[in-house]
Enzyme design. Structure first.
Site, PDB file in Angstrom:
ATOM      1  N   SER A 190       0.796  -1.230   0.000  1.00 15.80           N
ATOM      2  CA  SER A 190       0.000   0.000   0.000  1.00 15.80           C
ATOM      3  C   SER A 190       0.827   1.278   0.000  1.00 15.80           C
ATOM      4  O   SER A 190       0.326   2.323  -0.386  1.00 15.80           O
ATOM      5  CB  SER A 190      -0.972  -0.004   1.176  1.00 15.80           C
ATOM      6  N   HIS A 218      -5.441  -3.496  -2.452  1.00 16.47           N
ATOM      7  CA  HIS A 218      -5.133  -2.504  -3.486  1.00 16.47           C
ATOM      8  C   HIS A 218      -5.123  -3.080  -4.893  1.00 16.47           C
ATOM      9  O   HIS A 218      -4.794  -2.379  -5.842  1.00 16.47           O
ATOM     10  CB  HIS A 218      -3.790  -1.836  -3.197  1.00 16.47           C
ATOM     11  N   LYS A 249     -11.947   0.610  -1.242  1.00 10.90           N
ATOM     12  CA  LYS A 249     -11.053   1.320  -2.159  1.00 10.90           C
ATOM     13  C   LYS A 249     -11.691   1.366  -3.548  1.00 10.90           C
ATOM     14  O   LYS A 249     -12.592   2.152  -3.752  1.00 10.90           O
ATOM     15  CB  LYS A 249      -9.674   0.674  -2.108  1.00 10.90           C
TER      16      LYS A 249
END
Ligand SMILES: *Cc1c(COP(=O)(O)O)cnc(C)c1O
Length: 403
Positions: A190, A218, A249
């Site tokens: 990240s 991610h 996200k």
């Protein structure tokens, strides 16, 4: 009624203030920036309009009209809360439908959704291992993995970042371990934006009989076919026992999930503490995520991911040409390495004054001396936004002698 004395003067909590003074002395103290309005590529932060390179909103889904409509419809139909934990009466039909949808998307038998990616990691690792067991973990794994490891009370051994040989050395040294063994890595890291050597780690997990677990926070919505994550991107289907992802996200809402065998998921129903002891998502969140996965799996989703990557390549090329050190990034997460924390924070402050939001990250989020700005472009940035961002970075970067 007596006026309470100000809490800050109570001697038993004086150390809070001392710690804050300490942070200020080290230039590591920050205050929260306030976003006014929507999470978008051009956003109003602390009353100022800026180009926003700091969100994880990879595909711009936080404000997508289809997702908004799904959330509003769900509120009309089901209300605003689930009213209980999953194991009491907080499992709604749409919770089950979303889990089936994610399992299909990921190509696994089953899936369970947690309140966040953080609780998915910490709740899963702490549930599946105990004090007789062994965890072998990449040194840059996310804090939620580290917390899960600590909660499990298992023995934790950390290998050098992405270092397959170092990981192999640890597994060879512990090959006669009696308890269960877990090999765990982030799929995309990240803070650096680099990708785990997943096939090689799977080889090791198979050789040494480890449970293999990947945190794809991610990479879901970013890597692999229609954003299926690193397992798909690196051809590791069937080799990873536990795949974690986030709904916070690229998916644009909130939550986390665990994909794997039906047995794993059933086990977590009974042992995952955030699942057992914390209330399930409001129906609007669940409906939003359903709409997001449907979108990902369509040509519209493909287009967004393509746009994300062409923006990423465009911006990375610009930064490199200007002479910035973008570290080892291979994904939209693009660090701009600075080194000294005070300088990184000053860099970020001056960028903000000129209309660009790129947050500085220092210790303890990254190692001492590795302070940086962290930038993420999204699918919804326009080329003109990115060009203007590069101009601002060049101007301020030269002024502060970063380039
Ligand atoms: C953000 C992140 C998480 C936590 O996800 P949330 O849904 O925000 O709680 C977990 N792992 C990694 C690698 C992350 O970057």
């Amino acid at each position: 009624m007596a006026t309470p004395s100000p809490i800050s003067t109570r001697p038993q909590t004086q150390y809070f203030r001392d710690a804050i003074e300490d942070l200020k002395a080290q230039h590591l103290h920050f205050r929260l920036r306030i976003l006014d309005g929507e999470q978008k590529p051009i956003a109003t932060v602390d009353g100022k309009e800026v180009i926003n390179l700091s969100s994880n909103n990879y595909l711009g889904l936080t404000t997508h009209p289809t997702l908004r409509r799904a959330a509003i419809d769900a509120i009309r139909k089901y209300g605003v809360g689930s009213g209980a934990v999953r194991t009491i009466v907080g499992t709604m039909k749409i919770h089950m439908e979303l889990e089936e949808q994610i399992a299909r998307f990921k190509g696994t038998e089953a899936c369970v959704v947690f309140q966040s990616g953080f609780t998915a990691n910490s709740g899963t690792v702490s549930a599946i291992l105990g004090k007789e067991d062994l965890i072998v973990s990449d040194e840059l794994n996310h804090a939620s993995i580290i917390d899960g490891c600590r909660l499990s009370k298992a023995t934790i051994k950390v290998f050098k970042h992405k270092d397959v040989a170092d990981c192999g050395r640890i597994l060879e040294e512990t090959k006669d371990w009696n308890g269960h063994k877990l090999l765990i890595t982030d799929g995309v890291f990240s803070m650096d934006g680099d990708i785990a050597p997943l096939p090689q780690l799977c080889d090791l997990a198979e050789k040494y009989n480890c449970i293999m677990m990947v945190d794809d926070a991610h990479s879901s919505g970013v890597l692999g076919c229609n954003g299926r994550g690193t397992v798909d991107h690196l051809g590791c289907h069937g080799r990873v026992d536990i795949q974690v992802g986030t709904l916070s996200k690229a998916i644009g809402s909130i939550g986390g999930y665990v994909c794997g065998s039906r047995d794993l998921i059933d086990f977590l129903y009974h042992r995952g503490r955030p699942f057992l002891f914390s209330t399930s998502h409001p129906p609007s969140v669940t409906a939003t995520c359903q709409a997001a996965f449907a979108l990902l799996d369509s040509t519209a989703g493909e287009k967004l991911i393509k746009r994300l990557w062409s923006n990423t390549k465009f911006f990375k090329r610009k930064l490199k040409r200007l002479g910035f050190d973008t570290g080892k990034s291979e994904t939209p997460i693009t660090p701009i390495m600075v080194g000294d924390a005070a300088k990184a924070f000053e860099f970020s402050r001056q960028l903000f004054d000129e209309g660009l939001l790129a947050l500085a990250i220092g210790y303890p989020t990254v190692a001492q001396g590795k302070a940086r700005l962290r930038t993420i472009v999204t699918a919804t940035h326009k080329r003109a936004d990115l060009e203007r961002a590069a101009e601002i970075l060049e101007r301020v970067g030269k002024r502060l002698e970063v380039i």
